[in-house]
Scaffold this active site. Structure first.
Site, short mmCIF file in Angstrom:
data_model
loop_
_atom_site.label_atom_id
_atom_site.label_comp_id
_atom_site.label_asym_id
_atom_site.label_seq_id
_atom_site.Cartn_x
_atom_site.Cartn_y
_atom_site.Cartn_z
N ASP A 144 22.03 12.32 -33.03
CA ASP A 144 22.55 12.58 -31.68
C ASP A 144 21.65 11.89 -30.65
O ASP A 144 20.56 11.42 -30.98
CB ASP A 144 22.59 14.10 -31.43
CG ASP A 144 23.68 14.51 -30.45
OD1 ASP A 144 24.09 13.68 -29.62
OD2 ASP A 144 24.11 15.68 -30.51
N HIS A 164 28.48 14.16 -33.98
CA HIS A 164 29.67 14.80 -33.37
C HIS A 164 30.59 13.79 -32.71
O HIS A 164 30.15 12.84 -32.07
CB HIS A 164 29.28 15.96 -32.46
CG HIS A 164 28.60 15.63 -31.16
ND1 HIS A 164 29.29 15.38 -30.00
CD2 HIS A 164 27.28 15.54 -30.83
CE1 HIS A 164 28.42 15.17 -29.01
NE2 HIS A 164 27.20 15.26 -29.48
N GLU A 181 30.97 19.98 -30.76
CA GLU A 181 29.52 20.18 -30.60
C GLU A 181 29.19 20.57 -29.18
O GLU A 181 28.32 21.41 -28.92
CB GLU A 181 28.77 18.88 -30.97
CG GLU A 181 27.25 19.03 -31.06
CD GLU A 181 26.51 18.79 -29.73
OE1 GLU A 181 25.30 19.04 -29.70
OE2 GLU A 181 27.14 18.37 -28.74
N GLU A 182 29.87 19.94 -28.23
CA GLU A 182 29.53 20.11 -26.82
C GLU A 182 29.84 21.51 -26.29
O GLU A 182 29.40 21.87 -25.21
CB GLU A 182 30.25 19.05 -25.96
CG GLU A 182 29.86 17.62 -26.26
CD GLU A 182 28.43 17.27 -25.83
OE1 GLU A 182 27.72 18.14 -25.30
OE2 GLU A 182 28.02 16.12 -26.06
N HIS A 203 25.04 12.99 -20.38
CA HIS A 203 26.12 13.78 -19.77
C HIS A 203 26.53 13.25 -18.40
O HIS A 203 27.11 13.97 -17.60
CB HIS A 203 25.80 15.28 -19.72
CG HIS A 203 25.93 15.93 -21.07
ND1 HIS A 203 26.12 17.29 -21.24
CD2 HIS A 203 25.92 15.40 -22.31
CE1 HIS A 203 26.20 17.56 -22.54
NE2 HIS A 203 26.08 16.42 -23.21
N ASP A 215 26.83 9.78 -26.02
CA ASP A 215 26.75 11.14 -26.59
C ASP A 215 28.14 11.54 -27.07
O ASP A 215 28.97 11.93 -26.26
CB ASP A 215 26.23 12.10 -25.52
CG ASP A 215 26.09 13.52 -26.01
OD1 ASP A 215 26.26 13.76 -27.21
OD2 ASP A 215 25.83 14.39 -25.16
CO CO Z 1 26.09 16.20 -25.38
ZN ZN Z 2 25.46 15.10 -28.33
#
Ligand code: CO
Ligand code: ZN
Length: 328
Positions: free
Chosen positions: A216, A61, A193-194, A302, A163
């Site tokens: 990922d 992603h 994606e998030e 994150h 990420d």
């Molecule tokens: Co993420």
């Molecule tokens: Zn991710």
């Protein structure tokens, strides 16, 4: 390793729904190595490489978590909502940047202790003295992402958007390195994606793969008194068997493990209680698609300082290259 490319990818501004910039960078990198490339209606970048065999989808992603302005106070401070999984304690007193380069600092109403402040008690300070001045720079709906650079920490590297720019990096470098294409390869750089695996859902429907993998990041359990997670940095890519979004199909599991063994790289099996990847969406496409996830072990996911091991990144590239070169 092409650290310059990893730096460029991780430093790019592209929160969910605003993936234009990162898509342009990736397209330029991949285009010479595939048969054709197109962007679909949601913004997914689909890179197709012809081959005699079945359809293999590899997804990474492009989007990053971010912030969206919901209200501008008379005082010039901005109220916002999260776009994706933003936790309050990770964003207090952190710098963010908007699409037009406007820089802000996120902080919180002082009546709360930082630890108990939620996003609704927080604001972005862009240095505007009043609403009119703020409106010269941002409007309702303007999006920001964390501001930050890639830094090396010995064998480790930290940046705001490992990420999943590290996953994009792994897939790009594997496409470049792959010498054969026995499968019909669809390397898909997905959007959104998030916020719920949205780009993977529509692109997998269009591609109709016979097997699919997400690439990922995944949480490690190798820091002081961390909650239990089986991955450690530096021990190779994870082959994820389960998270909240999917349970790996046995055919996908065997394919990934065999590729790791043939490539003679270290790998780690992983079963996670939480989280989700694009594999969750691919898995449930149409009549169902055998799917799995290749994980780049990552600390502090994150947060604005996600940390990976460069040897894991290198081994992930080797693994994904071998998967691309192996008939499913
Ligand atoms: Co993420
Ligand atoms: Zn991710």
């Amino acid at each position: 390793m092409n650290i310059e490319l990893l730096k460029k990818l991780t430093e790019c501004f592209s929160p969910s729904g605003r993936e234009d910039r990162i898509r342009d960078i990736i397209k330029a990198e991949v285009e010479p190595y595939v048969t054709d490339v197109w962007t679909d209606a949601l913004g997914n970048l689909i890179c197709h490489k012809k081959g005699p065999g079945k359809k293999l989808m590899m997804a990474a992603h492009m989007d990053e978590i971010g912030f969206m302005v919901t209200h501008i106070e008379d005082s010039g401070f901005l109220r916002f909502v999260n776009v994706g999984g933003i936790s309050a304690y990770n964003c207090i007193n952190r710098a963010v940047v908007f699409e037009n380069g406007t820089v802000g600092v996120i902080s919180y109403e002082n009546k709360e202790k930082a630890a108990s402040a939620g996003l609704s008690q927080m604001y972005i300070d862009i240095g505007a003295k009043d609403k009119a001045e703020a409106e010269e720079k941002v409007e309702i709906g303007s999006m920001a992402g964390y501001k930050g650079e890639l830094s090396l920490m010995g064998e480790l590297a930290t940046s705001k958007t490992m990420d999943d720019r590290v996953g994009c990096f792994v897939l790009i470098e594997a496409i470049k390195a792959a010498k054969e294409s026995p499968n019909e390869l669809f390397a898909v750089f997905t959007v959104q994606e998030e916020v719920g695996l949205r780009g993977a859902k529509t692109s997998a429907f269009a591609v109709e793969p016979d097997m699919g993998f997400a690439i990922d990041v995944s949480m490690t359990g190798d820091t002081p008194e961390s909650s239990f997670a089986s991955l450690s940095l530096g021990k190779g890519p994870g082959i994820k068997l389960k998270d909240a979004s999917f349970i790996i199909n046995p055919a996908a599991r065997d394919f990934a493990i065999k590729a790791a063994r043939v490539a003679e790289i270290p790998y780690q099996l992983e079963a996670a209680a939480y989280g989700g990847t694009d594999a969750g969406a691919i898995n449930l496409t149409r009549g169902g698609v055998p799917a799995g996830t290749i994980s780049v072990p990552t600390r502090y996911i994150h947060s604005p300082q996600e940390v990976v091991s460069l040897s894991d990144v290198e081994n992930s590239i080797t693994l994904v290259t071998k998967m691309i070169e192996t008939a499913i």
